[in-house]
Design an enzyme around this catalytic site. Structure first.
Site, PDB file in Angstrom:
ATOM      1  CE  LYS A   9    -117.003  44.168 -34.572  1.00  9.70           C
ATOM      2  NZ  LYS A   9    -117.267  43.840 -35.381  1.00  9.70           N
ATOM      3  CE1 TYR A  49    -117.263  50.074 -34.633  1.00 15.17           C
ATOM      4  CE2 TYR A  49    -119.381  49.068 -33.510  1.00 15.17           C
ATOM      5  CZ  TYR A  49    -118.243  48.556 -33.745  1.00 15.17           C
ATOM      6  OH  TYR A  49    -117.439  47.643 -33.392  1.00 15.17           O
ATOM      7  CG  ASN A 112    -118.175  42.370 -38.461  1.00 20.75           C
ATOM      8  OD1 ASN A 112    -117.543  42.172 -37.271  1.00 20.75           O
ATOM      9  ND2 ASN A 112    -117.350  43.314 -39.120  1.00 20.75           N
ATOM     10  CG  HIS A 115    -112.577  46.897 -32.904  1.00 22.99           C
ATOM     11  ND1 HIS A 115    -113.056  47.872 -34.398  1.00 22.99           N
ATOM     12  CD2 HIS A 115    -112.100  47.542 -32.048  1.00 22.99           C
ATOM     13  CE1 HIS A 115    -112.467  48.865 -34.013  1.00 22.99           C
ATOM     14  NE2 HIS A 115    -111.567  48.266 -32.856  1.00 22.99           N
ATOM     15  CD  GLU A 126    -110.104  51.009 -32.091  1.00 21.78           C
ATOM     16  OE1 GLU A 126    -109.508  50.671 -32.036  1.00 21.78           O
ATOM     17  OE2 GLU A 126    -110.332  52.320 -33.060  1.00 21.78           O
TER      18      GLU A 126
HETATM   19  P1  IDP Z   1    -114.045  47.576 -39.741  1.00 26.03           P
HETATM   20  O1  IDP Z   1    -114.847  46.740 -38.265  1.00 26.03           O
HETATM   21  O2  IDP Z   1    -113.947  46.317 -40.387  1.00 26.03           O
HETATM   22  O3  IDP Z   1    -113.220  48.735 -38.940  1.00 26.03           O
HETATM   23  P2  IDP Z   1    -116.265  49.402 -39.533  1.00 26.03           P
HETATM   24  O4  IDP Z   1    -116.542  50.444 -40.935  1.00 26.03           O
HETATM   25  O5  IDP Z   1    -115.366  50.557 -39.029  1.00 26.03           O
HETATM   26  O6  IDP Z   1    -115.274  47.969 -40.284  1.00 26.03           O
HETATM   27  O7  IDP Z   1    -117.318  49.148 -39.256  1.00 26.03           O
HETATM   28  C1  IDP Z   1    -117.643  48.254 -37.624  1.00 26.03           C
HETATM   29  C2  IDP Z   1    -118.697  47.925 -37.454  1.00 26.03           C
HETATM   30  O8  IDP Z   1    -119.840  48.613 -38.089  1.00 26.03           O
HETATM   31  C3  IDP Z   1    -118.306  46.533 -38.704  1.00 26.03           C
HETATM   32  O9  IDP Z   1    -117.299  46.230 -38.207  1.00 26.03           O
HETATM   33  C4  IDP Z   1    -120.113  46.098 -39.057  1.00 26.03           C
HETATM   34  O10 IDP Z   1    -120.171  45.295 -37.394  1.00 26.03           O
HETATM   35  C5  IDP Z   1    -120.491  47.425 -38.090  1.00 26.03           C
HETATM   36  N1  IDP Z   1    -121.006  47.614 -39.916  1.00 26.03           N
HETATM   37  C6  IDP Z   1    -120.201  48.419 -41.079  1.00 26.03           C
HETATM   38  N2  IDP Z   1    -121.154  48.543 -41.883  1.00 26.03           N
HETATM   39  C7  IDP Z   1    -122.308  47.824 -41.618  1.00 26.03           C
HETATM   40  C8  IDP Z   1    -122.789  47.627 -42.895  1.00 26.03           C
HETATM   41  O11 IDP Z   1    -122.857  47.929 -44.062  1.00 26.03           O
HETATM   42  N3  IDP Z   1    -124.066  46.965 -42.109  1.00 26.03           N
HETATM   43  C9  IDP Z   1    -124.517  46.575 -40.912  1.00 26.03           C
HETATM   44  N4  IDP Z   1    -123.128  46.428 -40.302  1.00 26.03           N
HETATM   45  C10 IDP Z   1    -121.927  47.421 -40.297  1.00 26.03           C
HETATM   46 MG    MG Z   2    -113.211  50.419 -38.211  1.00 24.53          MG
END
Ligand code: IDP
Ligand code: MG
Length: 155
Positions: A9, A49, A112, A115, A126
């Site tokens: 990312k 997303y 974070n 992905h 994907e």
């Molecule tokens: P993942 O990346 O661990 O699979 P997902 O729930 O699919 O998690 O969410 C996709 C991305 O959306 C996350 O990696 C993060 O960057 C962002 N995200 C998810 N939940 C939150 C939140 O509560 N606040 C801000 N960003 C979030």
């Molecule tokens: Mg995810």
């Protein structure tokens, strides 16, 4: 063997972590099946997303994912989806276990670093979303017989 999608990312690109993160996957024994840099746009992110478009943080997530080009990587290996998810760690980097990529390199829920596809079904969708078929390479590195036992190598 399975192929999974990883995105380095903008948080990884901005912080010059691309090499370190890719190196972890290579050292684990995963095979790079495809890799390229690309600028994401709102259209592809709304697909990618789709499960989050109604969440309050979605506009912020969009901006974050478009802040710089990203590096998309297709990684192949036995149980690659599960292996890469476990190396990635929990979504919130502050809660991700030490030793995981997010746990070692991140402090944020949104920013974070990586992905990683969450299921084999989603991984197939994907990989096809981010790569054309001719951008995915099927080859067998010489180290394969050292990475896998003979009964694992063709699974
Ligand atoms: P993942 O990346 O661990 O699979 P997902 O729930 O699919 O998690 O969410 C996709 C991305 O959306 C996350 O990696 C993060 O960057 C962002 N995200 C998810 N939940 C939150 C939140 O509560 N606040 C801000 N960003 C979030
Ligand atoms: Mg995810």
């Amino acid at each position: 063997m399975e192929t999974t999608l990883v995105i380095l990312k903008p948080s990884a690109v901005q912080r010059a972590l691309a090499g370190k993160v890719l190196s972890r996957f290579e050292l684990k024994g995963l095979r790079i099946a495809g890799i390229k840099m690309m600028q994401l746009d709102e259209k592809i992110l709304r697909e990618h997303y789709a499960h989050l478009v109604d969440r309050p943080f979605f506009p912020s997530l969009l901006r974050s994912m478009m802040a710089t080009p990203v590096i998309v990587i297709a990684l192949s290996g036995l149980d690659a989806v599960k292996v890469v998810r476990s190396m990635t760690g929990a979504t919130n980097s502050r809660e991700a276990a030490p030793g995981t990529i997010r746990g070692d390199f991140g402090m944020s829920g949104q920013e974070n670093i990586v992905h990683a596809s969450d299921t084999p079904e989603n991984a197939a969708v994907e990989v096809a979303r981010f790569f054309r078929p001719e951008e995915i390479f099927d080859y067998s590195p010489l180290v394969m017989p050292a990475v896998y036992a003979s009964d694992e190598i063709n699974r």
